[in-house]
Enzyme design. Structure first.
Site, PDB file in Angstrom:
ATOM      1  N   HIS A  57       0.786  -1.216   0.284  1.00  0.00           N
ATOM      2  CA  HIS A  57       0.012  -0.086  -0.015  1.00  0.00           C
ATOM      3  C   HIS A  57       0.796   1.323  -0.139  1.00  0.00           C
ATOM      4  O   HIS A  57       1.583   1.491   1.083  1.00  0.00           O
ATOM      5  CB  HIS A  57      -0.901   0.078   1.187  1.00  0.00           C
ATOM      6  CG  HIS A  57      -2.063   0.965   1.320  1.00  0.00           C
ATOM      7  ND1 HIS A  57      -3.003   0.895   0.841  1.00  0.00           N
ATOM      8  CD2 HIS A  57      -1.711   2.440   1.200  1.00  0.00           C
ATOM      9  CE1 HIS A  57      -3.755   2.196   1.035  1.00  0.00           C
ATOM     10  NE2 HIS A  57      -2.940   3.048   1.078  1.00  0.00           N
ATOM     11  N   HIS A  59       1.449   5.289  -2.208  1.00  0.00           N
ATOM     12  CA  HIS A  59       0.905   6.448  -3.076  1.00  0.00           C
ATOM     13  C   HIS A  59       2.185   7.111  -3.744  1.00  0.00           C
ATOM     14  O   HIS A  59       2.791   8.244  -3.192  1.00  0.00           O
ATOM     15  CB  HIS A  59       0.168   7.440  -2.273  1.00  0.00           C
ATOM     16  CG  HIS A  59      -1.041   7.016  -1.527  1.00  0.00           C
ATOM     17  ND1 HIS A  59      -2.319   7.170  -2.167  1.00  0.00           N
ATOM     18  CD2 HIS A  59      -1.370   6.354  -0.360  1.00  0.00           C
ATOM     19  CE1 HIS A  59      -3.179   6.522  -1.348  1.00  0.00           C
ATOM     20  NE2 HIS A  59      -2.694   5.923  -0.265  1.00  0.00           N
ATOM     21  N   GLN A 152      -9.473   9.458  -5.087  1.00  0.00           N
ATOM     22  CA  GLN A 152      -9.117  10.317  -4.014  1.00  0.00           C
ATOM     23  C   GLN A 152     -10.238  11.198  -3.572  1.00  0.00           C
ATOM     24  O   GLN A 152     -10.457  11.293  -2.367  1.00  0.00           O
ATOM     25  CB  GLN A 152      -7.818  11.212  -3.993  1.00  0.00           C
ATOM     26  CG  GLN A 152      -7.340  12.139  -2.990  1.00  0.00           C
ATOM     27  CD  GLN A 152      -6.747  11.478  -1.888  1.00  0.00           C
ATOM     28  OE1 GLN A 152      -5.724  10.965  -1.659  1.00  0.00           O
ATOM     29  NE2 GLN A 152      -7.827  11.236  -0.716  1.00  0.00           N
ATOM     30  N   HIS A 210      -9.396   1.795  -0.091  1.00  0.00           N
ATOM     31  CA  HIS A 210      -9.151   2.635   1.325  1.00  0.00           C
ATOM     32  C   HIS A 210     -10.394   2.366   1.978  1.00  0.00           C
ATOM     33  O   HIS A 210     -11.640   2.832   1.416  1.00  0.00           O
ATOM     34  CB  HIS A 210      -8.773   4.191   1.189  1.00  0.00           C
ATOM     35  CG  HIS A 210      -7.495   4.373   0.736  1.00  0.00           C
ATOM     36  ND1 HIS A 210      -7.066   3.850  -0.451  1.00  0.00           N
ATOM     37  CD2 HIS A 210      -6.650   5.107   1.286  1.00  0.00           C
ATOM     38  CE1 HIS A 210      -5.660   4.554  -0.552  1.00  0.00           C
ATOM     39  NE2 HIS A 210      -5.384   5.042   0.516  1.00  0.00           N
ATOM     40  N   GLU A 213     -11.061   4.703   6.813  1.00  0.00           N
ATOM     41  CA  GLU A 213      -9.801   5.452   7.395  1.00  0.00           C
ATOM     42  C   GLU A 213     -10.297   6.491   8.011  1.00  0.00           C
ATOM     43  O   GLU A 213     -10.066   7.541   7.686  1.00  0.00           O
ATOM     44  CB  GLU A 213      -8.977   5.746   6.226  1.00  0.00           C
ATOM     45  CG  GLU A 213      -7.516   6.185   6.819  1.00  0.00           C
ATOM     46  CD  GLU A 213      -6.531   6.875   5.737  1.00  0.00           C
ATOM     47  OE1 GLU A 213      -6.934   6.761   4.524  1.00  0.00           O
ATOM     48  OE2 GLU A 213      -5.583   7.020   6.257  1.00  0.00           O
ATOM     49  N   ASP A 309       2.482   3.273   2.816  1.00  0.00           N
ATOM     50  CA  ASP A 309       1.652   4.434   2.609  1.00  0.00           C
ATOM     51  C   ASP A 309       1.988   5.597   2.145  1.00  0.00           C
ATOM     52  O   ASP A 309       1.663   6.076   0.888  1.00  0.00           O
ATOM     53  CB  ASP A 309       0.476   4.529   3.825  1.00  0.00           C
ATOM     54  CG  ASP A 309      -0.875   5.221   3.430  1.00  0.00           C
ATOM     55  OD1 ASP A 309      -1.144   5.289   2.352  1.00  0.00           O
ATOM     56  OD2 ASP A 309      -1.468   5.663   4.553  1.00  0.00           O
TER      57      ASP A 309
HETATM   58 FE   FE2 Z   1      -3.310   5.106   1.640  1.00  0.00          FE
END
Ligand code: FE2
Length: 424
Positions: A57, A59, A152, A210, A213, A309
């Protein structure tokens, strides 16, 4: 004649004095005390030989952008998302590619040879998508980069969200992503999970969302994700990322949820460095740690991996691609300090993460790719304790990175000349 023979290695499963024989980029044999002619022989001197680290995971479109256009003052998830929104119009493909390639170099040096990266599909230009597809092509010879179409700004909340995500998949992005807790309502969130899972079923793609979260004990999109996985027959192809709300859920409800997740074959990725940093921000004291229930998920038979992440981005100003740092934080936050617990944390950044990514040819066994890392540690527990130096990194039989052995010299009368941090 072998291409490479690594002798006298310790393996993560506890075997010692092992040899690993390599020919044509593949492991041909793993056995104790093997001796055979080889073009190159490496004496591992009892150090740990591990399959490569895997980050399930990440970005990559945001990494190494720390401070652009400003730093995250509050350090919260929501300011991070707002800041990413400020940065997006300023992004250029060239700069994004350059940062991503620099990060992949860090990764290889750390023995991290497979990364699943989410890529933001919200902007109709799809600039980050095209840039990371280019990075995927360029790093292919030395690193497996898998991309997740990540809306996102919310696939339903943002105008054109679904269309843009579908276009990203058309361009070749590998996995369907989502962010149900960021949709406007709980109902919209559940609807987004349903429609994205249906899209994945239609296209024969894996899913990685996701999920929840937040610290909201009533954020329960992981339940919908597990249910939709079963309904659509997607078992084994779906992952829930973060799942931090599980930290705050009612215990009775969790006792019902865990078998649902296990039964649906949904895996879970926790992100210890980021969860401990971003969650609990609305708390005074006591402050929740926010990471999902890792030991309980493992005990229920769920495959759990740890992800990095973020590295130096709008959400997090730390990190260096070191998955041992991730495992180290994970075992502290989850209080997995028993010996089996620590070894499980090593698995969470190696074999379990490889399972999340469905990596082919991964592992230290005959027939697997000859991709492995020689660590300056005797076993998996010591590797995490020391965030051990990566002495050598091979990818499909080719040496791709080396770091000299680290030895501190003491300058004290009556004491040895060097200090050894191992517990031998
Ligand atoms: Fe993430």
């Amino acid at each position: 004649m072998l291409d490479l023979l690594v002798k006298n290695a310790s393996l993560p499963d506890g075997r010692t004095g092992m040899s690993v024989a390599v020919r044509g980029g593949l492991i041909v044999e793993v056995a104790p005390g093997l001796d055979a002619p080889a073009r190159e022989v490496i004496d591992a001197r009892g150090f740990l030989l591990s399959p490569p680290f895997v980050d399930a995971h990440f970005h990559m479109d945001a990494c190494l952008s720390y401070g652009l256009p400003r730093v995250n003052e509050s350090g919260t998830l929501l300011e991070g998302i707002a800041l990413w929104g400020e940065l997006k119009p300023l992004l250029t493909a060239d700069a994004l590619i350059e940062r991503a390639l620099a990060y992949c170099d860090w990764a290889v040096a750390r023995g991290l040879l497979a990364i699943r990266s989410h890529v933001d599909t919200s902007d109709p230009s799809l600039l980050p998508v095209e840039a990371l597809l280019e990075v995927q092509r360029r790093v292919g010879p030395y690193l497996d980069l898998q991309l997740v179409a990540f809306p996102q700004d919310g696939v339903l909340r943002a105008q054109g969200g679904l269309e843009n995500l579908k276009r990203a998949l058309d361009l070749g992005v590998d996995v369907v992503g989502g962010i149900p807790h960021f949709e406007r309502t709980m109902l919209d969130g559940a609807a987004s999970v349903r429609l994205l899972c249906e899209l994945a079923a239609e296209r024969g793609l894996p899913v990685d969302m996701h999920c929840d979260e937040s610290d909201d004990p009533l954020s329960r999109h992981i339940e919908t994700l597990a249910f939709e996985t079963q309904r659509l027959g997607l078992q084994g192809r779906v992952n829930g990322s973060h799942c931090t709300s599980m930290h705050s859920m009612d215990n009775y409800y969790v006792s019902k949820l865990l078998p649902l997740i296990a039964g649906s074959g949904v895996s879970v990725v926790a992100n210890p460095l980021i969860n401990i940093t971003l969650q609990g921000r609305h708390d005074t004291y006591p402050k929740r740690r926010g990471m999902t229930r890792v030991p309980e998920l493992l005990a229920a038979g769920v495959n759990v991996a740890f992800g990095h992440d973020c590295v130096m981005d709008p959400w997090y100003g730390m990190g260096s691609g070191d998955m041992l740092e991730v495992a180290h934080m994970g075992l502290h936050v989850a209080q997995m300090t028993s010996q089996p617990g620590i070894r499980a944390c090593f698995d969470a950044v190696t074999v379990n993460a490889a399972k999340v990514m469905h990596l082919q040819g991964y592992g230290l066994a005959a027939g697997c790719d000859a991709s492995f890392v020689l660590l300056q540690a005797r076993d998996a527990v010591e590797a995490i304790r020391l965030r051990a130096n990566r002495l050598k990194v091979w990818r499909k039989g080719v040496l791709v990175a080396e770091t000299p052995e680290v030895v501190a010299r003491l300058r004290m009368e009556g004491r040895p000349e060097s200090v050894d941090f191992s517990n031998q």
